[in-house]
Write a protein that holds these residues in place. Structure first.
Motif, PDB file in Angstrom:
ATOM      1  N   ARG A  37      -7.305   8.110   9.682  1.00 46.22           N
ATOM      2  CA  ARG A  37      -6.856   6.812  10.197  1.00 46.22           C
ATOM      3  C   ARG A  37      -5.595   6.952  11.043  1.00 46.22           C
ATOM      4  NH1 ARG A  37      -6.699   6.455   5.068  1.00 46.22           N
ATOM      5  NH2 ARG A  37      -4.471   6.034   5.183  1.00 46.22           N
ATOM      6  N   THR A  38      -4.772   7.899  10.677  1.00 45.93           N
ATOM      7  CA  THR A  38      -3.482   8.063  11.345  1.00 45.93           C
ATOM      8  C   THR A  38      -3.677   8.721  12.706  1.00 45.93           C
ATOM      9  OG1 THR A  38      -2.487   8.385   9.174  1.00 45.93           O
ATOM     10  CG2 THR A  38      -1.147   8.954  11.089  1.00 45.93           C
ATOM     11  N   ALA A  94      -5.684   4.233   2.045  1.00 46.24           N
ATOM     12  CA  ALA A  94      -5.215   2.880   2.342  1.00 46.24           C
ATOM     13  C   ALA A  94      -5.880   1.898   1.388  1.00 46.24           C
ATOM     14  CB  ALA A  94      -5.515   2.498   3.784  1.00 46.24           C
ATOM     15  N   SER A  96      -7.953  -1.108   0.590  1.00 42.11           N
ATOM     16  CA  SER A  96      -8.956  -1.936   1.247  1.00 42.11           C
ATOM     17  C   SER A  96      -8.928  -3.363   0.720  1.00 42.11           C
ATOM     18  CB  SER A  96     -10.346  -1.343   1.048  1.00 42.11           C
ATOM     19  OG  SER A  96     -11.337  -2.189   1.607  1.00 42.11           O
ATOM     20  N   ARG A 116       2.558  -7.936  -2.535  1.00 38.46           N
ATOM     21  CA  ARG A 116       2.830  -7.613  -1.130  1.00 38.46           C
ATOM     22  C   ARG A 116       4.312  -7.321  -0.925  1.00 38.46           C
ATOM     23  NH1 ARG A 116       1.551 -12.140   0.813  1.00 38.46           N
ATOM     24  NH2 ARG A 116      -0.690 -11.721   0.779  1.00 38.46           N
ATOM     25  N   GLU A 122      -3.393  -5.385   1.233  1.00 35.28           N
ATOM     26  CA  GLU A 122      -4.510  -4.854   2.018  1.00 35.28           C
ATOM     27  C   GLU A 122      -3.993  -4.247   3.320  1.00 35.28           C
ATOM     28  OE1 GLU A 122      -7.498  -7.768   2.622  1.00 35.28           O
ATOM     29  OE2 GLU A 122      -7.747  -8.233   0.496  1.00 35.28           O
ATOM     30  N   GLY A 123      -4.476  -3.019   3.610  1.00 34.56           N
ATOM     31  CA  GLY A 123      -4.058  -2.327   4.823  1.00 34.56           C
ATOM     32  C   GLY A 123      -2.853  -1.443   4.632  1.00 34.56           C
ATOM     33  N   ARG A 124      -2.131  -1.608   3.502  1.00 35.75           N
ATOM     34  CA  ARG A 124      -0.965  -0.755   3.250  1.00 35.75           C
ATOM     35  C   ARG A 124      -1.407   0.584   2.652  1.00 35.75           C
ATOM     36  NH1 ARG A 124       3.779  -3.884   2.221  1.00 35.75           N
ATOM     37  NH2 ARG A 124       3.801  -5.605   3.720  1.00 35.75           N
ATOM     38  N   ARG A 163     -10.256   5.134   1.717  1.00 30.29           N
ATOM     39  CA  ARG A 163      -9.674   3.867   1.287  1.00 30.29           C
ATOM     40  C   ARG A 163      -9.924   3.689  -0.203  1.00 30.29           C
ATOM     41  NH1 ARG A 163     -12.447  -0.587   4.539  1.00 30.29           N
ATOM     42  NH2 ARG A 163     -14.242   0.755   4.095  1.00 30.29           N
TER      43      ARG A 163
END
Length: 778
Positions: A37-38, A94, A96, A116, A122-124, A163
């Motif tokens: 992803r990176t 990550a 999901s 959060r 999500e996404g972190r 993920r």
């Protein structure tokens, strides 16, 4: 352990890197492998090595540390392919999705927001240490709510594309209840008396709402301080709490609290004296000491003396004055003497008045209410007065004032005013219901703080089967910088007394008025104005003869120009829900000669608010009114007072008390007296304007009564019409009632519910025990 393991791993890899790259070389290219992803550019941004740099073991170690520190990778390796540096990474997964199951005690959106905030969303990038921390925090929140049997489990499930799905499952179980609170070592006060000082309690019929049976360490600490204060305020100087045991049952449903105390002896005050720097105010400060020798020691009263001394000092500019009571106990005689050491500190002045929180209201609207001026000596009374004046505007939910010292300036303070604004305007189309008026349809535009200027503008349309109102009004509280106010109103009102169950007659009034208010102290204001009214009376075949005779003598239509004067004094701490202070209002209305009506009305109202306890407010309201005609003119019946119902004597039908006509319909009167005593208690966890209340009401109205013979039959004149006499004012005719109710300033308007029991009802009285009103003023 995890940070330690990570450092060991970095050291091992770095050592390996050194071994494979003992020979230094110039990097001709850098290749990144293992990213999913990176972006490769992200890796290059963290990598401290660039093409053309000389690579050695030290720089290799720095590169590995930098990539680990990014938090994006769980494994990093460096390899050499000729003069190409190969960076091989293993990405952290990550998140999901985050799924919450079994969480009912908390709002799920708030839980997700809390996750959060700590980095789980999500996404972190997933970090197990953060998940473990969040799990422990969620468990702690459950414990604070008494759910000691809670079981919180987290599950991490890998899915495609590196993920993971995070699942947080809670088995909340039942809330742990306090089953017993016991005291040992107490002999002076019973266990029940000591438990009554505590917020925590064993379950009762209100526990579902108050939740006082749910254990909390913080609440228990506060309760123990309340018990300590209870003893100290009753003379027990040596009282102490020896130990506290809190135990929980095996099934984690029941909690048992045991408190062991030592009461000690009861002490008498042998003397109280002031020492220290008294600034020559000895004679002025000594009367503040109201604790006399021979009285039972009370910590609360001694501390109150110290506070009065510091408050007096603070009015003279000594904002940081202290007064410390030092006890000298004689345990043989069981006496205690207090020496209150006074230290005024530096005299300070106010550098700046800062205002915050006013997003809509202009600074000048708040600042013109501030009575503590900049560059003047600090005065705590003026600061308190400023806070009350700002709060009485009615524009803010809360007003706080702080006086922090100015850094590096020991003789200066700032006054920081922080407000939280409330909605002051609305466009409303709605409905309400009154037990006396039925369905009330209403609509209008109202803004009490027009464009943040402090001016009020309203257009009101209000209709019911008994009352109709169309009115527009504008108020400018500061027509002049000195605070002279001006109110202008244009109105059209119609009342049908038959639909209120009073009399078969109606009247409509159209007109306009202007009133000016002139302040002459911080709390007092005088009013004067003019009001023109055109009144039309609508009779029916069933109208009381008193009204028929009035129309026969003066006609169906009348015009009047009234001079209004008044005075008010208001030092309440809050306009909406006062807890202390006094409100007084005297008002007169005189119909001037030259038009149809020549009359006068005099009214006086007195309100007093007393804080009984920390949460209970006692309120007294009394009103008296008197009206009559002059120059031979009678008093207009449509100016009559009416008593009964909400706003006067609850438990009796609205406006039903007082003299009656031959058909038993209420006539109202030109003299009125009513008063009430109410105790308000705010409902925990609700809007501060929602309060339960209990009350005692009394009142009556006196006017013209039908002349009757010994048998009670009406006496007529030569034409057979009833004859009316002025009723004698007899306080024995007062009606009384007691009851309970609820008051709330709701979004639809003021609301009052009451259930009353008339104490001295007469056979002719109309009883209505339950009454309510919403959507209209009262």
């Amino acid at each position: 352990m995890r940070p330690v393991l990570r450092r060991i791993a970095v050291a091992v890899v770095a050592t390996w890197c050194i071994s494979v790259s003992a020979q230094e070389f110039v990097v001709r290219d850098i290749r990144v492998e293992g990213v999913q992803r990176t972006e490769a550019g992200t890796v290059f941004s963290y990598l401290p090595i660039r093409v053309g740099d000389r690579f050695d073991s030290e720089r290799g170690t720095q590169a590995i540390r930098a990539l680990y520190a990014s938090g994006l990778f769980k494994d990093v390796r460096l390899e050499v392919d000729g003069d190409v540096l190969v960076v091989i990474v293993d990405e952290r997964p990550a998140i999901s999705a985050i799924d919450l199951t079994g969480v009912t005690e908390f709002d799920k959106d708030q839980v997700l927001k809390s996750l959060r905030d700590v980095g789980l969303a999500e996404g972190r990038i997933f970090d197990r240490s953060l998940l473990e921390r969040a799990e422990q925090e969620l468990r702690r929140q459950y414990l604070s709510r008494g759910l000691y049997g809670v079981d919180v489990k987290t599950t991490v499930t890998p899915i495609e594309r590196n993920r993971v799905n995070v699942s947080v499952a809670a088995i909340e179980g039942e809330i742990s209840r306090i089953r017993s609170i016991t005291f040992t070592g107490n002999s002076v006060f019973s266990e029940s008396v000591l438990r009554s000082q505590m917020e925590l309690s064993t379950p009762n019929w209100l526990s579902w709402y108050t939740k006082r049976d749910q254990y909390s360490r913080q609440k228990l600490s506060a309760d123990l301080e309340s018990v300590r204060s209870y003893y100290l305020n009753r003379g027990y100087l040596d009282f102490k709490i020896d130990s506290v045991q809190v135990s929980i049952s095996q099934d984690k449903r029941d909690i048992f609290v045991s408190v062991n105390v030592s009461e000690g002896d009861r002490y008498i005050v042998s003397g109280v004296k002031l020492t220290g720097e008294l600034l020559g105010l000895d004679e002025e400060l000594q009367p503040l000491v109201d604790v006399k020798p021979g009285e039972v020691f009370s910590a609360e009263r001694i501390n109150a003396v110290a506070k009065r001394v510091t408050d007096r000092m603070s009015t003279l500019g000594y904002a940081f004055a202290t007064a410390n009571p030092n006890p000298e106990a004689n345990r043989e005689k069981r006496e205690v003497a207090f020496t209150i050491v006074v230290d005024p500190g530096r005299r300070v002045y106010v550098r700046r008045v800062n205002i915050a929180g006013n997003n809509r209201t202009r600074d000048e609207v708040i600042r013109r209410e501030v009575r503590q001026f900049e560059s003047a000596w600090f005065d705590s009374d003026r600061v308190r007065l400023s806070r009350d004046r700002i709060d009485r505007l009615g524009f803010f939910e809360s007003v706080t004032m702080e006086t922090p010292a100015v850094p590096s300036a020991p003789d200066q303070v700032d006054v920081n005013v922080t407000v939280k604004e409330r909605a002051t305007g609305n466009i409303q189309i709605g409905a309400g219901y009154s037990s006396s008026e039925g369905l009330v349809l209403s609509g209008g535009i109202a803004q009490q703080n027009l464009f943040g200027s402090g001016n009020a503008l309203s257009l009101e349309i209000n209709t019911s089967k008994a009352n109709r109102v169309i009115a527009i009004a504008h108020t400018d509280p500061y027509v002049t910088p000195e605070g002279i106010s001006r109110s202008i109103e244009i109105f059209d009102r119609k009342s049908d007394l038959a639909k209120l169950g009073l009399s078969s007659v109606g009247y409509s009034t159209r007109g306009a008025g202007v009133v000016f208010g002139v302040p002459f102290t911080e709390y007092d204001r005088v009013f004067f104005g003019l009001r023109y009214e055109n009144t039309t009376i609508d009779l029916t075949a069933f109208s009381p003869l008193r009204y028929v005779q009035y129309v026969e003598q003066f006609g169906e239509k009348s015009n009047s120009l009234a001079l209004t004067t008044g005075w008010s004094r208001d030092d309440r701490d809050n306009l909406l829900v006062p807890t202390r202070g006094r409100y007084q209002r005297a008002f007169s209305e005189v119909g001037l000669p030259g038009l149809d009506l020549q009359y006068y009305r005099l009214n006086y109202q007195y309100q007093q608010f007393f804080p009984l306890f920390s949460r209970v407010t006692l309120a007294f309201n009394g009103e008296i009114g008197y009206g009559d005609g002059y120059s031979g003119d009678p008093y207009p019946f449509f100016k009559n007072y009416y008593v009964g119902g909400i706003g006067s004597v609850r438990g009796f039908e609205t406006g039903s008390l007082g003299p009656r006509d031959v058909d038993e319909s209420p006539l109202g009167g030109n003299r009125r007296l009513n008063f009430s005593l109410e105790a308000y208690v705010p409902i925990p966890g609700a809007d501060r304007t929602l309060r339960a209340l209990s009350f005692v009401d009394a009142g009556q109205v006196w006017g013209l009564e039908v002349r009757r013979d010994a048998a009670g039959n009406p006496i007529g004149d030569s034409r057979g019409r009833p004859v009316y006499d002025k009723e004698k004012l007899d306080l024995g005719n007062l009606r009384y009632s007691v009851g309970i109710g609820v008051a709330w300033i709701s979004p639809l308007g003021p609301l009052k519910l009451s259930y009353a029991y008339p104490l001295n009802k007469k056979p002719e009285d109309r009883i209505q025990r339950f009454q309510f009103q919403i959507g209209t003023g009262f």
